[in-house]
Design a protein around this motif. Structure first.
Motif, PDB file in Angstrom:
ATOM      1  N   GLY A 168       0.824  -1.201   0.000  1.00  0.00           N
ATOM      2  CA  GLY A 168       0.000   0.000   0.000  1.00  0.00           C
ATOM      3  C   GLY A 168       0.861   1.254   0.000  1.00  0.00           C
ATOM      4  N   PHE A 169       0.203   2.397  -0.181  1.00  0.00           N
ATOM      5  CA  PHE A 169       0.898   3.681  -0.187  1.00  0.00           C
ATOM      6  C   PHE A 169       0.054   4.709   0.563  1.00  0.00           C
ATOM      7  CE2 PHE A 169      -1.665   3.279  -4.016  1.00  0.00           C
ATOM      8  CZ  PHE A 169      -2.340   4.487  -4.106  1.00  0.00           C
ATOM      9  N   TYR A 185     -14.981  20.878  -3.709  1.00  0.00           N
ATOM     10  CA  TYR A 185     -15.224  19.749  -4.613  1.00  0.00           C
ATOM     11  C   TYR A 185     -15.039  18.443  -3.845  1.00  0.00           C
ATOM     12  CZ  TYR A 185     -14.489  16.551  -8.558  1.00  0.00           C
ATOM     13  OH  TYR A 185     -14.559  15.493  -9.442  1.00  0.00           O
ATOM     14  N   GLN A 186     -15.984  17.517  -4.001  1.00  0.00           N
ATOM     15  CA  GLN A 186     -15.956  16.279  -3.223  1.00  0.00           C
ATOM     16  C   GLN A 186     -15.705  15.027  -4.066  1.00  0.00           C
ATOM     17  OE1 GLN A 186     -16.189  16.028   0.308  1.00  0.00           O
ATOM     18  NE2 GLN A 186     -15.750  18.193  -0.042  1.00  0.00           N
ATOM     19  N   GLY A 187     -15.608  15.186  -5.378  1.00  0.00           N
ATOM     20  CA  GLY A 187     -15.437  14.020  -6.233  1.00  0.00           C
ATOM     21  C   GLY A 187     -13.982  13.688  -6.490  1.00  0.00           C
ATOM     22  N   PHE A 188     -13.753  12.910  -7.551  1.00  0.00           N
ATOM     23  CA  PHE A 188     -12.420  12.499  -7.957  1.00  0.00           C
ATOM     24  C   PHE A 188     -12.232  12.809  -9.440  1.00  0.00           C
ATOM     25  CE2 PHE A 188     -13.418  10.220  -4.162  1.00  0.00           C
ATOM     26  CZ  PHE A 188     -12.224  10.168  -3.465  1.00  0.00           C
ATOM     27  N   VAL A 189     -10.988  13.021  -9.832  1.00  0.00           N
ATOM     28  CA  VAL A 189     -10.657  13.374 -11.217  1.00  0.00           C
ATOM     29  C   VAL A 189     -10.026  12.145 -11.858  1.00  0.00           C
ATOM     30  CG1 VAL A 189      -9.320  14.907 -12.700  1.00  0.00           C
ATOM     31  CG2 VAL A 189     -10.334  15.784 -10.570  1.00  0.00           C
ATOM     32  N   THR A 190     -10.686  11.616 -12.885  1.00  0.00           N
ATOM     33  CA  THR A 190     -10.255  10.351 -13.476  1.00  0.00           C
ATOM     34  C   THR A 190      -8.795  10.383 -13.931  1.00  0.00           C
ATOM     35  OG1 THR A 190     -12.521   9.933 -14.200  1.00  0.00           O
ATOM     36  CG2 THR A 190     -10.794   8.629 -15.235  1.00  0.00           C
ATOM     37  N   ALA A 191      -8.393  11.478 -14.607  1.00  0.00           N
ATOM     38  CA  ALA A 191      -7.020  11.555 -15.129  1.00  0.00           C
ATOM     39  C   ALA A 191      -5.995  11.491 -14.002  1.00  0.00           C
ATOM     40  CB  ALA A 191      -6.841  12.837 -15.936  1.00  0.00           C
ATOM     41  N   SER A 192      -6.312  12.100 -12.858  1.00  0.00           N
ATOM     42  CA  SER A 192      -5.395  12.078 -11.719  1.00  0.00           C
ATOM     43  C   SER A 192      -5.413  10.722 -11.024  1.00  0.00           C
ATOM     44  CB  SER A 192      -5.783  13.173 -10.711  1.00  0.00           C
ATOM     45  OG  SER A 192      -5.714  14.454 -11.298  1.00  0.00           O
ATOM     46  N   ALA A 193      -6.619  10.186 -10.805  1.00  0.00           N
ATOM     47  CA  ALA A 193      -6.731   8.879 -10.142  1.00  0.00           C
ATOM     48  C   ALA A 193      -6.021   7.797 -10.946  1.00  0.00           C
ATOM     49  CB  ALA A 193      -8.200   8.519  -9.946  1.00  0.00           C
ATOM     50  N   ASP A 194      -6.059   7.917 -12.271  1.00  0.00           N
ATOM     51  CA  ASP A 194      -5.388   6.952 -13.138  1.00  0.00           C
ATOM     52  C   ASP A 194      -3.901   6.882 -12.809  1.00  0.00           C
ATOM     53  OD1 ASP A 194      -5.638   5.308 -15.797  1.00  0.00           O
ATOM     54  OD2 ASP A 194      -3.891   6.587 -16.081  1.00  0.00           O
ATOM     55  N   LYS A 195      -3.292   8.044 -12.518  1.00  0.00           N
ATOM     56  CA  LYS A 195      -1.857   8.080 -12.187  1.00  0.00           C
ATOM     57  C   LYS A 195      -1.601   7.651 -10.743  1.00  0.00           C
ATOM     58  CE  LYS A 195      -0.829   9.449 -16.282  1.00  0.00           C
ATOM     59  NZ  LYS A 195      -0.249   8.446 -17.230  1.00  0.00           N
ATOM     60  N   ILE A 196      -2.559   7.926  -9.849  1.00  0.00           N
ATOM     61  CA  ILE A 196      -2.415   7.481  -8.462  1.00  0.00           C
ATOM     62  C   ILE A 196      -2.371   5.946  -8.393  1.00  0.00           C
ATOM     63  CG2 ILE A 196      -3.613   7.332  -6.236  1.00  0.00           C
ATOM     64  CD1 ILE A 196      -2.272   9.992  -6.553  1.00  0.00           C
ATOM     65  N   PHE A 197      -3.168   5.279  -9.265  1.00  0.00           N
ATOM     66  CA  PHE A 197      -3.128   3.812  -9.304  1.00  0.00           C
ATOM     67  C   PHE A 197      -1.703   3.308  -9.494  1.00  0.00           C
ATOM     68  CE2 PHE A 197      -7.757   3.759 -10.621  1.00  0.00           C
ATOM     69  CZ  PHE A 197      -8.196   2.914  -9.612  1.00  0.00           C
ATOM     70  N   GLU A 198      -0.883   4.083 -10.191  1.00  0.00           N
ATOM     71  CA  GLU A 198       0.465   3.648 -10.555  1.00  0.00           C
ATOM     72  C   GLU A 198       1.451   3.727  -9.390  1.00  0.00           C
ATOM     73  OE1 GLU A 198       1.466   5.575 -14.253  1.00  0.00           O
ATOM     74  OE2 GLU A 198      -0.391   4.850 -15.199  1.00  0.00           O
ATOM     75  N   SER A 199       0.967   4.138  -8.224  1.00  0.00           N
ATOM     76  CA  SER A 199       1.825   4.120  -7.035  1.00  0.00           C
ATOM     77  C   SER A 199       2.228   2.698  -6.664  1.00  0.00           C
ATOM     78  CB  SER A 199       1.087   4.771  -5.852  1.00  0.00           C
ATOM     79  OG  SER A 199       0.775   6.115  -6.123  1.00  0.00           O
ATOM     80  N   THR A 200       1.476   1.720  -7.152  1.00  0.00           N
ATOM     81  CA  THR A 200       1.806   0.311  -6.846  1.00  0.00           C
ATOM     82  C   THR A 200       2.435  -0.402  -8.038  1.00  0.00           C
ATOM     83  OG1 THR A 200      -0.441  -0.390  -7.446  1.00  0.00           O
ATOM     84  CG2 THR A 200      -0.036   0.114  -5.124  1.00  0.00           C
ATOM     85  N   ASN A 201       2.810   0.343  -9.069  1.00  0.00           N
ATOM     86  CA  ASN A 201       3.408  -0.327 -10.230  1.00  0.00           C
ATOM     87  C   ASN A 201       4.664  -1.081  -9.848  1.00  0.00           C
ATOM     88  OD1 ASN A 201       1.436   0.549 -11.950  1.00  0.00           O
ATOM     89  ND2 ASN A 201       2.788   1.719 -13.292  1.00  0.00           N
ATOM     90  N   ILE A 202       4.847  -2.222 -10.493  1.00  0.00           N
ATOM     91  CA  ILE A 202       5.986  -3.093 -10.194  1.00  0.00           C
ATOM     92  C   ILE A 202       7.274  -2.504 -10.761  1.00  0.00           C
ATOM     93  CG2 ILE A 202       6.926  -5.405 -10.600  1.00  0.00           C
ATOM     94  CD1 ILE A 202       3.958  -6.314 -10.849  1.00  0.00           C
TER      95      ILE A 202
END
Length: 265
Positions: free
Chosen positions: A232-233, A248-265
Motif C-alpha cells: 500500500g501507499f 469539490y468532493q469528487g475524484f478526477v479520473t485523469a489524476s486517479a489513473d496516475k495514483i493507481f500507478e503508485s503500486t506499479n511493479i
C-alpha cells in the motif's frame, strides 16, 4: 455511529501492519503535537463479478449510511469505480474500484477463476472480509503471469482485501500550505513519491490536487515461497471550492489513473 469508527480502525490497523507500515512514520511526521490527521478517503480494490464485485464491498459502507456519489471509468486499465460519501462530512469518502474481468484475457480470467473458485458465495456477508487480506492460495508463477497483463490484477491476487491507501486531507493539515510543501517535506525525510503524471496530479481548476508516496515493498507468502512486491501507499489530497464556494468532493479520473500507478511493479 461507533460502527463506522470501528470499521475504519480495523482497516487502518490492517493497512499499517500488513500493507503500508511506512504510513505510521508518515503519520507521525505530519502530525503536529500529536494531533490526529484528517482522512480524506480510503481506496479498496477488487475483481468484478457477483462474488467479489465493488457492489459486494460497497454494501457494508452503505449499511452504515454511505451513499454512492460518483462513477468512474479507466479504459486503459480496464477498471470501473464508484465513490461513496456519508451525509456526515466527518467521515472519510470511500473509493472502490474493480477490474472488469470480461475485458481481460482468457488466461487472466482462468487464473482468477482458479483462485476464487472455492470461495463461498457468503464470503462477503460480513464486513470483516474488507480487512482480512487474501482468502486464497497463489503461486509465484500465477502472480507473475497476472502482473504481465495487469498490475492491478496481480496486486489484488497477492494481497486480497484491505485499504490500498489512506489519504491525508491537506486542507486540514496544520503547518502545510499545499501539496508541494508536503511532498518536499517527505522527500527530505527519504520517502519516494509517485511522479507519474507529475509530483502533483490535478489542479485548482479541476477542484482537486493529489500526490502519493510509492508503495511499500512487502513480503508476501505464496504457496511456493515468498515474494517481495508493492503493497500500500499513502496519499495526500487538497480540495478546492467550486463556483458555489463548496469544496469539490469528487475524484478526477485523469489524476486517479496516475495514483493507481503508485503500486506499479
Amino acid at each position: 455511529m461507533a460502527n463506522i469508527e470501528a470499521l475504519f480502525e480495523h482497516l487502518w490497523q490492517d493497512y499499517t501492519q500488513r500493507l503500508c507500515p511506512s504510513a505510521i512514520k508518515v503519520h507521525k511526521l505530519l502530525s503536529q503535537k500529536g494531533e490526529k490527521l484528517s482522512n480524506d478517503h480510503i481506496a479498496l480494490r477488487t475483481f468484478s463479478g457477483g462474488k467479489l464485485g465493488l457492489v459486494q464491498l460497497a454494501k457494508h459502507f452503505q449499511a452504515l449510511g454511505y451513499e454512492q456519489a460518483g462513477e468512474y471509468h479507466f479504459e486503459a486499465k480496464k477498471l470501473y469505480a464508484h465513490h461513496y460519501q456519508h451525509p456526515d462530512p466527518r467521515y472519510p469518502k470511500v473509493f472502490i474500484s474493480e477490474l472488469c474481468l470480461p475485458k481481460c484475457s482468457e488466461n487472466l480470467n482462468h487464473i482468477i477463476d482458479s483462485l476464487i473458485h472455492d470461495l463461498p458465495q457468503q464470503y462477503t456477508d460480513s464486513s470483516q472480509f474488507l480487512y482480512q487480506g487474501r482468502p486464497w492460495r497463489i503461486t509465484k508463477e500465477q502472480y507473475q503471469m497476472l502482473a504481465e497483463e495487469s498490475e492491478y490484477a496481480a496486486w489484488v491476487a497477492a494481497h486480497g482485501f484491505g485499504a490500498n491507501h489512506f489519504t491525508v486531507s491537506v486542507n486540514e493539515l496544520a503547518g502545510f500550505m499545499d501539496l508541494k510543501q508536503v511532498n518536499d517535506f517527505l522527500v527530505w525525510h527519504n520517502f519516494d513519491m509517485n511522479n507519474s503524471g507529475g509530483d502533483v496530479k490535478g489542479s485548482e481548476e479541476v477542484g482537486l490536487q493529489q500526490s502519493s508516496t510509492l508503495a511499500d515493498k512487502i513480503s508476501v507468502e505464496c504457496s511456493d515461497g515468498e515474494i517481495v512486491i508493492p503493497g500500500g501507499f499513502y496519499e495526500f489530497a487538497k480540495r478546492f471550492p467550486l463556483g458555489n464556494g463548496v469544496l469539490y468532493q469528487g475524484f478526477v479520473t485523469a489524476s486517479a489513473d496516475k495514483i493507481f500507478e503508485s503500486t506499479n511493479i
